[in-house]
Design a protein around this motif. Sequence first.
Motif, PDB file in Angstrom:
ATOM      1  N   ARG A  55       0.853  -1.184   0.000  1.00 16.69           N
ATOM      2  CA  ARG A  55       0.000   0.000   0.000  1.00 16.69           C
ATOM      3  C   ARG A  55       0.889   1.235   0.000  1.00 16.69           C
ATOM      4  O   ARG A  55       1.847   1.308   0.765  1.00 16.69           O
ATOM      5  CB  ARG A  55      -0.884  -0.015   1.246  1.00 16.69           C
TER       6      ARG A  55
ATOM      7  N   GLY B 191     -11.712  -1.775  -4.941  1.00 16.29           N
ATOM      8  CA  GLY B 191     -10.294  -1.772  -5.202  1.00 16.29           C
ATOM      9  C   GLY B 191      -9.943  -2.785  -6.263  1.00 16.29           C
ATOM     10  O   GLY B 191     -10.808  -3.284  -6.982  1.00 16.29           O
TER      11      GLY B 191
ATOM     12  N   SER C  82      -2.881   1.651 -11.894  1.00 10.95           N
ATOM     13  CA  SER C  82      -2.738   3.078 -11.615  1.00 10.95           C
ATOM     14  C   SER C  82      -3.431   3.877 -12.707  1.00 10.95           C
ATOM     15  O   SER C  82      -3.753   3.348 -13.770  1.00 10.95           O
ATOM     16  CB  SER C  82      -1.260   3.477 -11.500  1.00 10.95           C
TER      17      SER C  82
ATOM     18  N   THR D 218       0.859   6.420  -7.979  1.00 13.25           N
ATOM     19  CA  THR D 218       0.544   5.476  -6.921  1.00 13.25           C
ATOM     20  C   THR D 218      -0.014   4.210  -7.541  1.00 13.25           C
ATOM     21  O   THR D 218      -0.946   4.261  -8.345  1.00 13.25           O
ATOM     22  CB  THR D 218      -0.492   6.064  -5.958  1.00 13.25           C
TER      23      THR D 218
ATOM     24  N   TYR E 282      -2.060   0.766  -6.955  1.00 13.45           N
ATOM     25  CA  TYR E 282      -3.024   0.165  -6.045  1.00 13.45           C
ATOM     26  C   TYR E 282      -2.989  -1.335  -6.264  1.00 13.45           C
ATOM     27  O   TYR E 282      -3.246  -1.814  -7.379  1.00 13.45           O
ATOM     28  CB  TYR E 282      -4.424   0.727  -6.300  1.00 13.45           C
TER      29      TYR E 282
END
Lengths: 110, 116
Positions: free
Chosen positions: A45, B3, B95, B104, B106
């Motif tokens: 994360r 997610g 991303s 970032t 994920y």
Amino acid sequence: LAKTTQPISMDSYEGQEVNITCSHNNIATNDYITWYQQFPSQGPRFIIQGYKTKVTNEVASLFIPADRKSSTLSLPRVSLSDTAVYYCLVGRPSDYKLSFGAGTTVTVRA
Amino acid sequence: GAGVSQSPSNKVTEKGKDVELRCDPISGHTALYWYRQSLGQGLEFLIYFQGNSAPDKSGLPSDRFSAERTGGSVSTLTIQRTQQEDSAVYLCASSWGLGGAGETQYFGPGTRLLVL
């Protein structure tokens, strides 16, 4: 991609501040420094990312000296739930082949 | 919101069999990555997709490994004639944009593959 070196493991106690230093001597001008956290049986994360000086968010702070050859992730007042592996990554926006090394295993004890 | 999801969460197979691992990235994410993590090790990059295209497949360990992405969304990693050394956790990440170190990533929860 710049090679990174970080400690294999660190122990701490609840309420203490944990500082993990990552060395990246051959960092390039366009490289960013990014830290990820991985709990057991989960994917990593994102924690924090920076380019220079200091970056702070609700989870951690990232300190980057002027020469950018190292960086320090600071976790304030850790709790047992901060026990995890922490990865330091260095790369530029065009680097998609990111290298997650062995990381630093942080163990927080009561 | 939802997610990254991966299926199956666990897979046990016999040596020599083929396996398919699936990744559903976050909706709208154009970049998708596959990694492999052996027990107690860091993540090993396997392949990166931008949309449906994989500009670099050099991270795949052997020609037994292949991956595809359809519709710019779901990706499948296929391992043919599995070997015991293929046992690992296979992680998928996505991303927003072009991908790379500036974005970032994920991650999904991973698929734990055990080859007997």
